[in-house]
Design an enzyme around this catalytic site. Structure first.
Site, mmCIF file in Angstrom:
data_model
loop_
_atom_site.group_PDB
_atom_site.id
_atom_site.type_symbol
_atom_site.label_atom_id
_atom_site.label_comp_id
_atom_site.label_asym_id
_atom_site.label_seq_id
_atom_site.Cartn_x
_atom_site.Cartn_y
_atom_site.Cartn_z
ATOM 1 C CD GLU A 63 -3.008 -1.339 2.235
ATOM 2 O OE1 GLU A 63 -4.047 -1.788 2.055
ATOM 3 O OE2 GLU A 63 -2.375 -0.967 3.102
ATOM 4 C CG ASP A 90 -11.806 -8.525 -0.704
ATOM 5 O OD1 ASP A 90 -10.743 -7.866 -0.375
ATOM 6 O OD2 ASP A 90 -12.768 -8.453 0.105
HETATM 7 N N1 ADE Z 1 -9.246 -5.530 3.076
HETATM 8 C C1 ADE Z 1 -9.623 -5.720 1.935
HETATM 9 N N2 ADE Z 1 -10.451 -6.702 1.866
HETATM 10 C C2 ADE Z 1 -10.739 -6.822 3.233
HETATM 11 C C3 ADE Z 1 -11.697 -7.833 3.750
HETATM 12 N N3 ADE Z 1 -12.598 -8.773 2.903
HETATM 13 N N4 ADE Z 1 -11.996 -7.656 5.112
HETATM 14 C C4 ADE Z 1 -11.226 -6.960 5.864
HETATM 15 N N5 ADE Z 1 -10.472 -6.319 5.364
HETATM 16 C C5 ADE Z 1 -10.112 -6.221 3.938
#
Ligand code: ADE
Length: 230
Positions: free
Chosen positions: A12, A196
């Site tokens: 990041e 995601d």
């Molecule tokens: N950061 C990116 N995706 C995530 C997720 N599914 N749960 C928690 N933090 C995240």
């Protein structure tokens, strides 16, 4: 003016360090902090490691030890809102801790006495992000981000977080960084690119898109820094 740029994972902040090129590395409190001068402003950059505790430590250190007067967070998030797809950017209007639970005492989720369920991000930087989005020709959504010490890969949990907090995205650091900045009266801005959908495929999607989404977010945050430098 000294600005903190923070992420949770190396992926990041590495696009930011690459863009800056030269910086000084300082080891402090179990972490590495990178200091640089960029377009007339002083920067302190770090990744905290994942979660609320490490991000609290890093944000507080950037402010109290390194003297940061504004904090910008760049990273990735899981989408809750169906309008957010992988690679899309979300600017946090306010943040909550979805795993904070003393409901046994009659309090709402995310609340402890003398605290608040939601903490608002800096309105000026949110306004500025609209200009940056326009300059970059990017569609950036604003919304509520929920934070907890949990990688959410479960539709039921994700939907509960969405309905309980009205959250559009979830991650593991923004809510704690917000608590620190609010307490120390440091304006903050939290940007996330979706990696995601916080569902059963989340870990695979995260692994696949962490790097590209983190880069999207980092590029945008650097444009914010450019605007702040002007
Ligand atoms: N950061 C990116 N995706 C995530 C997720 N599914 N749960 C928690 N933090 C995240």
């Amino acid at each position: 003016m000294k600005i903190a740029i923070m992420g949770a994972m190396p992926e990041e902040i590495s696009p930011i360090l690459e863009k800056i090129g030269s910086y000084k590395t300082i080891s402090y409190a179990g972490n590495k902090y990178y200091e640089a001068s960029y377009r007339g402003i002083d920067l302190v950059i770090a990744y905290s490691k994942i979660g609320k505790v490490f991000s609290t430590l890093t944000a507080a250190t950037m402010i109290e030890h390194f003297g940061a007067q504004k904090l910008l967070f760049s990273g990735v998030a899981g989408a809750i809102s169906p309008t957010l797809k992988v690679g899309d950017l979300i600017v946090a209007t306010k943040l909550a801790q979805h795993d904070l639970d003393i409901t046994a005492f009659g309090h709402p989720f995310g609340y402890v006495p003398e605290g608040a369920v939601f903490i608002e991000a800096d309105k000026q930087m949110i306004e500025m992000s609209k200009e940056v989005a326009k300059d970059m020709g990017k569609n950036v959504q604003e919304g509520i981000i929920a934070t907890g010490d949990q990688f959410v890969a479960n539709e039921e949990r994700k939907n509960w977080i969405g309905s309980t907090f009205g959250a559009d995205a979830l991650e593991m650091e923004g809510g704690s960084v917000a608590v620190v900045c609010n307490a120390l009266e440091v304006p903050f801005f939290i940007l996330r690119a979706i990696s995601d959908a916080a569902d059963m495929d989340a870990s695979f999607s995260f692994d696949e898109f962490l790097q590209t989404s983190a880069k999207e977010s980092a590029e945008f945050v650097m444009k914010m820094v450019d605007k702040l430098a002007n």
